[in-house]
Each structure stands twice: as structure tokens, then as C-alpha cells.
Design a protein around this motif. Structure first.
Motif, PDB file in Angstrom:
ATOM      1  N   LYS A   2       0.685  -1.151   0.099  1.00  0.00           N
ATOM      2  CA  LYS A   2       0.081   0.145  -0.037  1.00  0.00           C
ATOM      3  C   LYS A   2       0.810   1.161   0.000  1.00  0.00           C
ATOM      4  CE  LYS A   2      -0.453   0.200   5.038  1.00  0.00           C
ATOM      5  NZ  LYS A   2      -1.148  -0.029   6.098  1.00  0.00           N
ATOM      6  N   GLU A  17      -5.779   5.134   3.153  1.00  0.00           N
ATOM      7  CA  GLU A  17      -4.938   4.238   2.397  1.00  0.00           C
ATOM      8  C   GLU A  17      -5.037   3.731   1.110  1.00  0.00           C
ATOM      9  OE1 GLU A  17      -5.068   0.560   4.868  1.00  0.00           O
ATOM     10  OE2 GLU A  17      -4.237   1.597   6.611  1.00  0.00           O
ATOM     11  N   TYR A  18      -4.079   3.580   0.248  1.00  0.00           N
ATOM     12  CA  TYR A  18      -4.358   3.525  -1.100  1.00  0.00           C
ATOM     13  C   TYR A  18      -3.557   2.200  -1.498  1.00  0.00           C
ATOM     14  CZ  TYR A  18      -6.092   4.557  -5.956  1.00  0.00           C
ATOM     15  OH  TYR A  18      -6.576   4.398  -7.132  1.00  0.00           O
ATOM     16  N   SER A  65     -15.238   1.876  -0.927  1.00  0.00           N
ATOM     17  CA  SER A  65     -13.934   1.502  -0.954  1.00  0.00           C
ATOM     18  C   SER A  65     -13.501   0.052  -1.169  1.00  0.00           C
ATOM     19  CB  SER A  65     -13.091   1.933   0.426  1.00  0.00           C
ATOM     20  OG  SER A  65     -13.784   1.553   1.481  1.00  0.00           O
ATOM     21  N   ASN A  68     -12.781  -0.653  -4.607  1.00  0.00           N
ATOM     22  CA  ASN A  68     -11.487   0.274  -5.099  1.00  0.00           C
ATOM     23  C   ASN A  68     -10.371  -0.249  -4.382  1.00  0.00           C
ATOM     24  OD1 ASN A  68     -10.499   2.269  -6.353  1.00  0.00           O
ATOM     25  ND2 ASN A  68     -12.434   3.568  -6.614  1.00  0.00           N
ATOM     26  N   ASN A  70      -8.863   2.180  -2.246  1.00  0.00           N
ATOM     27  CA  ASN A  70      -8.594   2.812  -0.929  1.00  0.00           C
ATOM     28  C   ASN A  70      -9.308   2.064   0.351  1.00  0.00           C
ATOM     29  OD1 ASN A  70     -11.097   3.581  -2.492  1.00  0.00           O
ATOM     30  ND2 ASN A  70     -11.470   4.961  -1.074  1.00  0.00           N
ATOM     31  N   TRP A 149      -5.904   1.801 -10.623  1.00  0.00           N
ATOM     32  CA  TRP A 149      -4.987   2.429  -9.629  1.00  0.00           C
ATOM     33  C   TRP A 149      -4.466   3.570 -10.214  1.00  0.00           C
ATOM     34  CZ3 TRP A 149       0.299   3.204  -8.769  1.00  0.00           C
ATOM     35  CH2 TRP A 149       0.696   3.174  -7.414  1.00  0.00           C
ATOM     36  N   PRO A 151      -3.250   6.573  -7.436  1.00  0.00           N
ATOM     37  CA  PRO A 151      -3.147   7.284  -6.246  1.00  0.00           C
ATOM     38  C   PRO A 151      -3.577   8.784  -6.202  1.00  0.00           C
ATOM     39  CG  PRO A 151      -1.374   5.976  -6.694  1.00  0.00           C
ATOM     40  CD  PRO A 151      -1.993   6.038  -7.907  1.00  0.00           C
TER      41      PRO A 151
END
Length: 246
Positions: A2, A17-18, A65, A68, A70, A149, A151
Motif C-alpha cells: 500500500k 490508504e491506497y 472503498s 476500489n 482505497n 490504480w 493514487p
């Protein structure tokens, strides 16, 4: 793996968080785990039967989320049952309010957890666009919007300042209601309703413009996480009672 892109004191115990992959508890190579899907469909069926509506389900979707990159350990499995509100009644707003009440009671009485994630059920009007960069049809077992993806860049100072302003204004309102009654309470009630609607409208606009990591959505999520949104709703009820107080 992450990439932490956002962490400051307002988030307390949870950072945004991603991740570089979708939650392995729910997904396998972008395909929903068959057992998770089976449980979500069964739960959606139970929820649907509790509503006692004689209309057709358009779709059952997962958003948020966990659809996804995140996601966090505090994320929810947000299950949306898509229907045509107009088939229930022509007054779509009235239908929405009634179903929101039933949804709240259902989720409160059925605290379901799957692989450590709470499940939240919703009913959504088919004509309401759900702005999301990840949207999965549980019913059809396919992606409607495949997440990519990417960020995000987050304006930390702006988020902090908006939260500070909202907290300060709400604190002022709460201080006034203790001694307010009659017409003064009515004015405060109307003001708080507009205050609440603005927070929700800003979030909706932020989602439409910049997605889940918009400043407005992060502000809303922090306010909800801190219990401020719930406190606003409870305070509105208190003010309303004061209107008729002797």
C-alpha cells in the motif's frame, strides 16, 4: 502493498490508504470471491423481503472503498439494491425517506460481518447516478465501472480548515439551543436543516467533480467518523422539540 497518501491528526486511529490491489478478502484477480458473492446475495434477499415491496429489483451493486483500491480494515461492504422508486409511489422523495428509515432499522438490527467487514444495505433509485470509480454488479457478477490504480493528491490543509469551520459553527448552534424555545427554536431548526443539507450537497458535488478523495467527501467522512453527522441529526430533533416547549 500500500501507498500511504494521507495521514494527519484529524484521522485519529485510521489513515486513508491506497493499495496496489483490491481487498484479497473480497476479490481474486478482480473477480469477486464466490462465497462472498453468495452471502451478499442471500443477505440482499433477506433485506429485500423485509421491505415488502412489490416492484422489480433492477440490480444489486457493491460500491465504496471495497470496490476500489482505497479500502481499509474499517471499510464496509456497501450493498445497494437498485429499484425504480416511481413504481412504489410517484412522490420519489417520500419513498426515499421511508426506505432510508427502513434501511437504518434493518442495518441496526442485523449487524452482519463478512471477512471482518461490516455489511451495510441500501436502497437506491435507478435514476440516481452513483458517482464512483469502482462499481460492481453483484447480481450480474460483473464490473460496471472497473477501478484503476491512480493514487490521489489530497489538499490536507483545505480538509482541516473545512472541518474546523463546520465544528465551530455547529458548536455555536448547540450552545444557543439550550436556551431557545418557540420562534427562536424554529429559526435555529431551519438553520440547522440548511446547514446539514449544505454538508451533504458539498459532498455530492465533490464526488461528482473529484471522486472519493475530493476535499468535500473527506470532510464528510471525517465528520461521520467523529460522530458529528449523527450529532447534527440528534440536535435537530432536540431543537424541534424546543419549538413546542412551555
Amino acid at each position: 502493498m500500500k501507498t500511504q497518501v494521507y495521514s494527519f491528526s484529524q484521522w485519529l486511529t485510521e489513515t486513508v490508504e491506497y493499495h496496489k490491489e483490491l481487498s484479497p478478502s473480497v476479490w481474486n484477480n478482480h473477480r469477486m470471491d464466490p462465497e462472498v458473492r453468495k452471502k451478499l446475495l442471500a443477505l440482499a434477499q433477506d433485506f429485500w423481503e423485509s421491505l415488502k415491496l412489490e416492484v422489480q429489483i433492477v440490480d444489486i451493486q457493491l460500491t465504496g472503498s471495497l470496490a476500489n483500491f482505497n479500502w481499509t480494515q474499517a471499510s464496509d461492504l456497501d450493498v445497494h439494491l437498485i429499484i425504480d422508486f416511481a413504481q412504489v409511489d410517484k412522490n420519489v422523495d417520500l419513498v426515499r425517506k421511508a426506505l432510508d428509515g427502513q434501511r437504518f432499522v434493518w442495518n441496526q438490527r442485523h449487524p452482519v460481518v463478512i471477512h471482518g467487514f461490516d455489511v451495510e444495505c441500501y436502497v437506491q433509485h435507478k435514476d440516481e447516478q452513483h458517482v464512483s470509480s469502482g462499481l460492481f454488479s453483484i447480481l450480474k457478477n460483473q464490473w460496471l465501472v472497473t477501478p484503476t490504480w491512480n493514487p490521489p493528491q489530497i489538499d490536507e490543509k483545505d480538509v482541516k480548515e473545512k472541518i474546523r469551520v463546520i465544528r465551530s459553527e455547529f458548536k455555536e448552534i448547540k450552545g444557543r439551543i439550550k436556551r431557545a424555545s418557540g420562534e427562536e427554536a424554529k429559526v435555529l431548526f431551519d438553520y440547522l436543516e440548511r446547514f446539514k443539507k449544505k454538508i451533504l450537497a458539498d459532498r455530492k458535488e465533490g464526488l461528482a467533480k473529484d471522486g472519493e478523495f475530493s476535499v468535500e467527501n473527506l470532510v464528510f467522512k471525517q465528520l461521520r467518523r467523529d460522530g458529528i453527522i449523527e450529532d447534527i441529526i440528534n440536535t435537530a430533533s432536540q431543537i424541534y422539540a424546543n419549538i413546542y416547549r412551555d
